[in-house]
Design a protein around this motif. Structure first.
Motif, PDB file in Angstrom:
ATOM      1  N   GLY A 194     -14.628  -0.596  -9.336  1.00 44.45           N
ATOM      2  CA  GLY A 194     -14.297  -1.514  -8.261  1.00 44.45           C
ATOM      3  C   GLY A 194     -12.976  -2.220  -8.484  1.00 44.45           C
ATOM      4  N   LEU A 195     -12.462  -2.787  -7.421  1.00 48.09           N
ATOM      5  CA  LEU A 195     -11.173  -3.463  -7.426  1.00 48.09           C
ATOM      6  C   LEU A 195     -11.409  -4.944  -7.129  1.00 48.09           C
ATOM      7  N   ALA A 196     -11.050  -5.801  -8.079  1.00 42.63           N
ATOM      8  CA  ALA A 196     -11.288  -7.239  -7.907  1.00 42.63           C
ATOM      9  C   ALA A 196     -10.234  -7.896  -7.035  1.00 42.63           C
ATOM     10  N   ALA A 197      -9.050  -7.280  -6.939  1.00 45.16           N
ATOM     11  CA  ALA A 197      -7.997  -7.873  -6.109  1.00 45.16           C
ATOM     12  C   ALA A 197      -7.009  -6.806  -5.674  1.00 45.16           C
ATOM     13  N   LEU A 198      -6.529  -6.962  -4.459  1.00 45.98           N
ATOM     14  CA  LEU A 198      -5.469  -6.125  -3.906  1.00 45.98           C
ATOM     15  C   LEU A 198      -4.357  -7.051  -3.456  1.00 45.98           C
ATOM     16  N   VAL A 199      -3.171  -6.860  -4.013  1.00 46.06           N
ATOM     17  CA  VAL A 199      -2.002  -7.643  -3.621  1.00 46.06           C
ATOM     18  C   VAL A 199      -1.066  -6.732  -2.837  1.00 46.06           C
ATOM     19  N   ASN A 200      -1.015  -6.929  -1.524  1.00 44.12           N
ATOM     20  CA  ASN A 200      -0.119  -6.149  -0.674  1.00 44.12           C
ATOM     21  C   ASN A 200       1.249  -6.823  -0.663  1.00 44.12           C
ATOM     22  N   ASN A 201       2.049  -6.445  -1.648  1.00 46.12           N
ATOM     23  CA  ASN A 201       3.364  -7.055  -1.825  1.00 46.12           C
ATOM     24  C   ASN A 201       4.507  -6.142  -1.391  1.00 46.12           C
ATOM     25  N   ALA A 202       4.301  -4.828  -1.438  1.00 50.16           N
ATOM     26  CA  ALA A 202       5.388  -3.894  -1.133  1.00 50.16           C
ATOM     27  C   ALA A 202       5.980  -4.187   0.234  1.00 50.16           C
ATOM     28  N   GLY A 203       7.295  -4.216   0.290  1.00 52.13           N
ATOM     29  CA  GLY A 203       7.953  -4.486   1.563  1.00 52.13           C
ATOM     30  C   GLY A 203       9.300  -3.803   1.633  1.00 52.13           C
ATOM     31  N   ALA A 204       9.800  -3.676   2.844  1.00 56.39           N
ATOM     32  CA  ALA A 204      11.079  -3.007   3.041  1.00 56.39           C
ATOM     33  C   ALA A 204      11.756  -3.547   4.295  1.00 56.39           C
ATOM     34  N   ALA A 205      13.063  -3.392   4.328  1.00 58.48           N
ATOM     35  CA  ALA A 205      13.858  -3.680   5.519  1.00 58.48           C
ATOM     36  C   ALA A 205      15.017  -2.693   5.494  1.00 58.48           C
ATOM     37  N   VAL A 207       6.376   5.966  13.419  1.00 56.08           N
ATOM     38  CA  VAL A 207       6.470   4.508  13.485  1.00 56.08           C
ATOM     39  C   VAL A 207       7.790   4.074  12.851  1.00 56.08           C
ATOM     40  N   GLU A 208       8.434   3.080  13.460  1.00 51.42           N
ATOM     41  CA  GLU A 208       9.655   2.529  12.866  1.00 51.42           C
ATOM     42  C   GLU A 208       9.361   2.161  11.418  1.00 51.42           C
ATOM     43  N   ARG A 209      10.260   2.502  10.505  1.00 47.10           N
ATOM     44  CA  ARG A 209       9.947   2.471   9.075  1.00 47.10           C
ATOM     45  C   ARG A 209       9.601   1.084   8.547  1.00 47.10           C
ATOM     46  N   THR A 210      10.247   0.052   9.042  1.00 46.37           N
ATOM     47  CA  THR A 210       9.934  -1.294   8.561  1.00 46.37           C
ATOM     48  C   THR A 210       8.496  -1.660   8.895  1.00 46.37           C
ATOM     49  N   ILE A 211       8.080  -1.358  10.115  1.00 46.01           N
ATOM     50  CA  ILE A 211       6.693  -1.606  10.521  1.00 46.01           C
ATOM     51  C   ILE A 211       5.750  -0.721   9.711  1.00 46.01           C
ATOM     52  N   ALA A 212       6.178   0.514   9.455  1.00 43.20           N
ATOM     53  CA  ALA A 212       5.340   1.458   8.712  1.00 43.20           C
ATOM     54  C   ALA A 212       5.020   0.938   7.312  1.00 43.20           C
ATOM     55  N   VAL A 213       6.029   0.412   6.611  1.00 45.16           N
ATOM     56  CA  VAL A 213       5.828  -0.039   5.235  1.00 45.16           C
ATOM     57  C   VAL A 213       5.178  -1.422   5.191  1.00 45.16           C
ATOM     58  N   ASN A 214       5.729  -2.363   5.955  1.00 48.84           N
ATOM     59  CA  ASN A 214       5.304  -3.758   5.824  1.00 48.84           C
ATOM     60  C   ASN A 214       3.960  -4.058   6.475  1.00 48.84           C
ATOM     61  N   HIS A 215       3.645  -3.338   7.532  1.00 43.73           N
ATOM     62  CA  HIS A 215       2.352  -3.584   8.165  1.00 43.73           C
ATOM     63  C   HIS A 215       1.389  -2.411   8.052  1.00 43.73           C
ATOM     64  N   TYR A 242      11.880  -6.616  10.874  1.00 43.90           N
ATOM     65  CA  TYR A 242      11.256  -7.218   9.700  1.00 43.90           C
ATOM     66  C   TYR A 242      10.326  -8.361  10.110  1.00 43.90           C
ATOM     67  N   ALA A 243      10.812  -9.238  10.979  1.00 45.78           N
ATOM     68  CA  ALA A 243       9.991 -10.374  11.416  1.00 45.78           C
ATOM     69  C   ALA A 243       8.740  -9.892  12.137  1.00 45.78           C
ATOM     70  N   TYR A 244       8.886  -8.878  13.001  1.00 44.66           N
ATOM     71  CA  TYR A 244       7.716  -8.392  13.726  1.00 44.66           C
ATOM     72  C   TYR A 244       6.714  -7.747  12.776  1.00 44.66           C
ATOM     73  N   SER A 245       7.201  -6.999  11.784  1.00 46.05           N
ATOM     74  CA  SER A 245       6.285  -6.345  10.843  1.00 46.05           C
ATOM     75  C   SER A 245       5.446  -7.380  10.099  1.00 46.05           C
ATOM     76  N   LYS A 246       6.050  -8.504   9.763  1.00 51.79           N
ATOM     77  CA  LYS A 246       5.314  -9.562   9.067  1.00 51.79           C
ATOM     78  C   LYS A 246       4.352 -10.274  10.011  1.00 51.79           C
ATOM     79  N   LEU A 247       4.741 -10.449  11.254  1.00 56.27           N
ATOM     80  CA  LEU A 247       3.837 -11.034  12.245  1.00 56.27           C
ATOM     81  C   LEU A 247       2.617 -10.145  12.457  1.00 56.27           C
ATOM     82  N   ALA A 248       2.851  -8.850  12.633  1.00 55.12           N
ATOM     83  CA  ALA A 248       1.746  -7.920  12.860  1.00 55.12           C
ATOM     84  C   ALA A 248       0.791  -7.923  11.678  1.00 55.12           C
ATOM     85  N   ASN A 249       1.337  -7.894  10.463  1.00 52.28           N
ATOM     86  CA  ASN A 249       0.487  -7.856   9.280  1.00 52.28           C
ATOM     87  C   ASN A 249      -0.299  -9.148   9.115  1.00 52.28           C
TER      88      ASN A 249
END
Length: 299
Positions: A98-109, A120-128, A183-190
């Motif tokens: 099992g996994l006690a924690a998942l940190v979704n930190n990877a990001g791109a612009a 999908v536009e790549r920024t949205i693909a990676v960040n969200h 970038y801003a939209y990808s973070k909003l969506a996520n």
């Protein structure tokens, strides 16, 4: 011969006595992610250190020095959902208990508009999309973990720039694309997706959103475009990756400072944008996200 993930022969879950909680940190080969991996390893966690390539992941583990003994390098390019699925398989191999924690930190612009293999536009693909898909795919492992005697946690690393985003119905971003806009939209969506997950999972899996603020790292330089200029001009006023990582590590390893679904900045529960908290917008994001995940599974 270059060092590969296979040649490093990382420790198994049962090496070295009692089982330690395992965390996956994406984008852990530089900046905030590497500092988060180091911080968790220092606290006794076993960390799956994700990089885009086997070489970068292995190098990051070597940089952790003595703490690298608690770390396992894994690799996948998160632009494609097929690669997200492969990363999930790697996690299953290295964390069968099992996994006690998942940190979704990877990001791109990116400095120019291009589409991922999923259309999908790549920024949205990676960040969200990648973060959302990885979280959904790892749900069984998150539910399975009971090493700490409490629910597993998901931490989404978000950004205050989400408040500047405008809704985008077409995730190819065929009209009006700009680096900062995407970038801003990808973070909003996520962020919206994370709020919805927090409600759906209730207290069964904790979901926390951490905004590290402006961070002085190589992220802006690698991104190019306007973000590179912002990093050059505002770097003196930004925090270091080590400082920014503290809030993420605390959200994983310490008693929560707020209930699941909390948006955390500077060690306090804050309020994100009105749109990110809108249930109708959250539902729209989830529907678009799930359609893409389902389409990949149907191929």
């Amino acid at each position: 011969m270059p060092t590969t993930i296979e040649s490093m022969q990382p420790r198994t879950e049962n090496d070295g006595g009692p089982l330690s909680p395992t965390a996956l940190v994406t984008g852990a080969t530089a900046g905030i992610g590497e500092s988060v991996a180091r911080g968790l390893a220092q606290r006794g966690w076993r960390v799956l250190v994700h990089g885009r390539t086997p070489e970068t992941a292995a190098a990051a583990v070597r940089r952790l020095g003595a703490f690298g003994d608690r770390c396992v390098p894994i690799a996948a390019d998160l632009e494609a959902l097929d690669n997200v699925a492969d990363l999930t398989r790697q996690v299953r191999v290295h964390a069968p208990s099992g996994l006690a924690a998942l940190v979704n930190n990877a990001g791109a612009a990116f400095p120019a508009r291009r589409l991922s293999s999923d259309g999908v536009e790549r920024t949205i693909a990676v960040n969200h999309l990648a973060a959302a898909a990885l979280t959904v795919m790892l749900e069984p492992l998150l539910r399975k973990s009971d090493v700490r005697g409490e629910p597993a946690r998901v931490v989404m690393v978000t950004s205050y720039l989400e408040a500047r985003a405008q809704p985008v119905s077409d995730w190819t971003y065929a009209k009006g694309w700009g680096q900062l806009r995407a970038y801003a939209y990808s973070k909003l969506a996520n962020l919206a997706f994370a709020y919805l997950l927090a409600r759906q999972w209730s207290d069964e899996i904790g979901v926390y959103m951490v905004d590290p603020g402006g961070v002085r790292s190589n992220f802006q330089r690698r991104a190019g475009g306007p973000l590179r200029a912002i990093g050059a001009l505002g770097g003196a006023f930004m925090s270091s990756p080590q400082e920014a990582a503290r809030g993420v590590v605390d959200a994983v390893a310490l008693a929560p400072i707020g209930p699941t679904g909390s948006y955390i900045r500077a060690g306090r529960v804050r309020t994100s944008s009105k749109r990110s908290r809108d249930p109708e917008f959250q539902s729209d994001i989830a529907q678009q996200t799930n359609r893409l995940i389902d389409a990949r599974q149907a191929r």
